[in-house]
Scaffold this motif. Structure first.
Motif, PDB file in Angstrom:
ATOM      1  N   GLY A 178       0.764  -1.236   0.000  1.00  0.00           N
ATOM      2  CA  GLY A 178       0.000   0.000   0.000  1.00  0.00           C
ATOM      3  C   GLY A 178       0.793   1.282   0.000  1.00  0.00           C
ATOM      4  O   GLY A 178       0.289   2.333  -0.396  1.00  0.00           O
ATOM      5  N   GLY A 179       2.066   1.228   0.426  1.00  0.00           N
ATOM      6  CA  GLY A 179       2.817   2.471   0.566  1.00  0.00           C
ATOM      7  C   GLY A 179       4.181   2.487  -0.098  1.00  0.00           C
ATOM      8  O   GLY A 179       4.986   3.383   0.160  1.00  0.00           O
ATOM      9  N   PHE A 180       4.447   1.502  -0.957  1.00  0.00           N
ATOM     10  CA  PHE A 180       5.730   1.459  -1.664  1.00  0.00           C
ATOM     11  C   PHE A 180       5.442   1.275  -3.155  1.00  0.00           C
ATOM     12  O   PHE A 180       4.828   0.287  -3.562  1.00  0.00           O
ATOM     13  N   LEU A 181       5.878   2.259  -3.955  1.00  0.00           N
ATOM     14  CA  LEU A 181       5.582   2.235  -5.383  1.00  0.00           C
ATOM     15  C   LEU A 181       6.854   1.984  -6.187  1.00  0.00           C
ATOM     16  O   LEU A 181       7.947   2.431  -5.815  1.00  0.00           O
ATOM     17  N   LYS A 182       6.689   1.290  -7.319  1.00  0.00           N
ATOM     18  CA  LYS A 182       7.806   1.044  -8.227  1.00  0.00           C
ATOM     19  C   LYS A 182       7.334   1.236  -9.663  1.00  0.00           C
ATOM     20  O   LYS A 182       6.296   0.708 -10.059  1.00  0.00           O
ATOM     21  N   TRP A 183       8.116   2.017 -10.412  1.00  0.00           N
ATOM     22  CA  TRP A 183       7.873   2.183 -11.836  1.00  0.00           C
ATOM     23  C   TRP A 183       9.116   1.727 -12.603  1.00  0.00           C
ATOM     24  O   TRP A 183      10.243   2.034 -12.217  1.00  0.00           O
ATOM     25  N   ILE A 184       8.904   1.023 -13.685  1.00  0.00           N
ATOM     26  CA  ILE A 184       9.989   0.691 -14.612  1.00  0.00           C
ATOM     27  C   ILE A 184       9.662   1.342 -15.945  1.00  0.00           C
ATOM     28  O   ILE A 184       8.646   1.023 -16.564  1.00  0.00           O
ATOM     29  N   ASP A 185      10.523   2.264 -16.357  1.00  0.00           N
ATOM     30  CA  ASP A 185      10.318   2.999 -17.612  1.00  0.00           C
ATOM     31  C   ASP A 185      11.333   2.498 -18.645  1.00  0.00           C
ATOM     32  O   ASP A 185      12.535   2.603 -18.437  1.00  0.00           O
ATOM     33  N   LYS A 186      10.842   1.965 -19.759  1.00  0.00           N
ATOM     34  CA  LYS A 186      11.711   1.388 -20.790  1.00  0.00           C
ATOM     35  C   LYS A 186      11.848   2.280 -22.015  1.00  0.00           C
ATOM     36  O   LYS A 186      12.379   1.855 -23.039  1.00  0.00           O
ATOM     37  N   ASP A 187      11.378   3.526 -21.925  1.00  0.00           N
ATOM     38  CA  ASP A 187      11.395   4.419 -23.086  1.00  0.00           C
ATOM     39  C   ASP A 187      12.741   5.091 -23.312  1.00  0.00           C
ATOM     40  O   ASP A 187      12.909   5.827 -24.276  1.00  0.00           O
ATOM     41  N   GLY A 188      13.713   4.879 -22.436  1.00  0.00           N
ATOM     42  CA  GLY A 188      15.023   5.480 -22.624  1.00  0.00           C
ATOM     43  C   GLY A 188      15.082   6.920 -22.148  1.00  0.00           C
ATOM     44  O   GLY A 188      14.170   7.412 -21.487  1.00  0.00           O
ATOM     45  N   PRO A 189      16.162   7.635 -22.493  1.00  0.00           N
ATOM     46  CA  PRO A 189      16.354   9.010 -22.020  1.00  0.00           C
ATOM     47  C   PRO A 189      15.223   9.944 -22.436  1.00  0.00           C
ATOM     48  O   PRO A 189      14.560   9.736 -23.446  1.00  0.00           O
ATOM     49  N   GLY A 190      15.034  11.001 -21.624  1.00  0.00           N
ATOM     50  CA  GLY A 190      13.991  11.984 -21.902  1.00  0.00           C
ATOM     51  C   GLY A 190      13.389  12.500 -20.611  1.00  0.00           C
ATOM     52  O   GLY A 190      13.776  12.098 -19.505  1.00  0.00           O
ATOM     53  N   LYS A 191      12.426  13.401 -20.738  1.00  0.00           N
ATOM     54  CA  LYS A 191      11.709  13.926 -19.579  1.00  0.00           C
ATOM     55  C   LYS A 191      10.413  13.144 -19.394  1.00  0.00           C
ATOM     56  O   LYS A 191       9.735  12.810 -20.359  1.00  0.00           O
ATOM     57  N   ARG A 192      10.077  12.858 -18.148  1.00  0.00           N
ATOM     58  CA  ARG A 192       8.854  12.120 -17.876  1.00  0.00           C
ATOM     59  C   ARG A 192       8.295  12.536 -16.518  1.00  0.00           C
ATOM     60  O   ARG A 192       9.003  13.137 -15.705  1.00  0.00           O
ATOM     61  N   VAL A 193       7.032  12.195 -16.294  1.00  0.00           N
ATOM     62  CA  VAL A 193       6.348  12.565 -15.055  1.00  0.00           C
ATOM     63  C   VAL A 193       5.723  11.324 -14.437  1.00  0.00           C
ATOM     64  O   VAL A 193       5.023  10.558 -15.124  1.00  0.00           O
ATOM     65  N   PHE A 194       5.985  11.109 -13.146  1.00  0.00           N
ATOM     66  CA  PHE A 194       5.351  10.052 -12.373  1.00  0.00           C
ATOM     67  C   PHE A 194       4.493  10.738 -11.313  1.00  0.00           C
ATOM     68  O   PHE A 194       4.942  11.685 -10.656  1.00  0.00           O
ATOM     69  N   SER A 195       3.273  10.264 -11.132  1.00  0.00           N
ATOM     70  CA  SER A 195       2.383  10.928 -10.176  1.00  0.00           C
ATOM     71  C   SER A 195       1.490   9.899  -9.482  1.00  0.00           C
ATOM     72  O   SER A 195       1.296   8.783  -9.984  1.00  0.00           O
ATOM     73  N   TYR A 196       0.964  10.312  -8.350  1.00  0.00           N
ATOM     74  CA  TYR A 196       0.046   9.423  -7.632  1.00  0.00           C
ATOM     75  C   TYR A 196      -0.800  10.234  -6.649  1.00  0.00           C
ATOM     76  O   TYR A 196      -0.463  11.380  -6.304  1.00  0.00           O
ATOM     77  N   ILE A 197      -1.910   9.644  -6.248  1.00  0.00           N
ATOM     78  CA  ILE A 197      -2.776  10.194  -5.201  1.00  0.00           C
ATOM     79  C   ILE A 197      -2.545   9.354  -3.945  1.00  0.00           C
ATOM     80  O   ILE A 197      -2.587   8.123  -4.004  1.00  0.00           O
ATOM     81  N   ALA A 198      -2.274  10.020  -2.839  1.00  0.00           N
ATOM     82  CA  ALA A 198      -2.020   9.313  -1.584  1.00  0.00           C
ATOM     83  C   ALA A 198      -2.991   9.784  -0.504  1.00  0.00           C
ATOM     84  O   ALA A 198      -3.610  10.846  -0.611  1.00  0.00           O
ATOM     85  N   ARG A 199      -3.105   8.979   0.526  1.00  0.00           N
ATOM     86  CA  ARG A 199      -3.941   9.317   1.676  1.00  0.00           C
ATOM     87  C   ARG A 199      -3.163   8.923   2.932  1.00  0.00           C
ATOM     88  O   ARG A 199      -2.646   7.803   3.020  1.00  0.00           O
TER      89      ARG A 199
END
Length: 298
Positions: A178-199
């Protein structure tokens, strides 16, 4: 009428130099060629520019060289050599310089290419409210800048504080406990945004203490060092809406625009902008702890 006798022109300077190098007398050379010593002397003084080819061959034999080695360069040809040689040397010099410049350029290209392939620029900035109400959802946005000469994948991990859990994420993250997030991005170099809603829910052991969030980035490169996410990392549980940054029970124009700029543009995240706008249109608000809602003051 042209004579049928073959004639050659010898260099008196060469003849004399060769004779003296070998310690030969004019008498010896004259005897070998079949002429007088006076004739040899005239040849060496270049008073007789031409002689029979037959005598030229005998003269060369007496000096133990080939005929071509004692021939004089015609004046016309000498001028051509003098005229052509400097230009030829200049051309060779220019070609040498051009070749070296080209080689240097190629080396610099490969140096820059390989160095850029090894350069890694990785940074992340977290945006989140400074406070929120216990149990009320709030947005978190992490902007990542990833520059590298290698087409590598990116791993982003975010650990929420105890008592906090994830309601939604964009892009979809793997959520552990519930409180530990993991993202794997395979698109290579560049700018990106990761976001989430928490409580986050208040706990007795952490009452009045700020809750800390931590995040790290990892790219598969030689150092294998994790990069820590910068920006805001702590949030307090207070009875003020997370968009009310100055905690005066009013959401003013600046605070509304900040919500749009910082969180409202993240597609698919589901930030409750309507709630913020409703409070903004009223004269104020207060938190109803029993009903867990915001009462808007008209």
């Amino acid at each position: 009428m042209k004579s049928g006798i073959a004639m050659v022109q010898v260099s008196g300077t060469k003849v004399r130099a060769l004779r003296e190098e070998q310690n030969l007398t004019q008498l010896y050379v004259a005897t070998a060629v079949g002429v007088t010593t006076e004739t040899i002397s005239r040849w060496e003084r270049q008073e007789a520019p031409t002689l029979k080819e037959e005598n030229g061959i005998k003269l060369a034999d007496a000096l133990a060289v080939s005929l071509s080695e004692i021939l004089a360069v015609p004046e016309e040809k000498a001028e051509q050599v003098e005229a052509v040689s400097p230009a030829s040397r200049s051309k060779k010099t220019l070609l040498f310089i051009a070749a070296n410049v080209l080689l240097l350029g190629v080396l610099l290209f490969f140096i820059i290419t390989f160095r850029s392939a090894d350069v890694l620029q990785l940074s992340a900035q977290r945006r989140m409210p400074a406070h929120t109400v216990s149990g009320h959802p709030f947005p978190v946005v992490v902007e990542v800048v990833f520059e590298s000469g290698k087409d590598s994948s990116l791993l982003f991990k975010e650990q929420l504080a105890a008592g906090c859990n994830v309601v939604a994420s964009m892009p979809q993250a793997t959520v552990v406990d519930g409180g530990f997030l993991k993202w794997i991005d395979k698109d290579g170099p560049g700018k990106r945004v990761f976001s989430y809603i928490a409580r986050c829910v208040a706990r007795e052991e952490t009452e009045n203490e700020p809750l800390s969030f931590t995040g790290t980035l990892l790219v598969r490169q030689s150092s294998r060092e994790e990069i820590t996410v910068d920006g805001r990392s702590r949030i307090r549980l207070l009875e003020f809406h997370w968009a009310d940054s100055d905690k005066n029970n009013i959401i003013d124009d600046e605070e509304l625009l900040a919500v749009y700029d910082d969180f409202g543009r993240v597609e698919g995240l589901g930030v409750n902008v309507e709630e913020v706008e409703s409070i903004w249109m009223g004269s104020g608000y207060r938190w109803d702890a029993k009903l867990s809602t915001f009462d808007i003051i008209p």
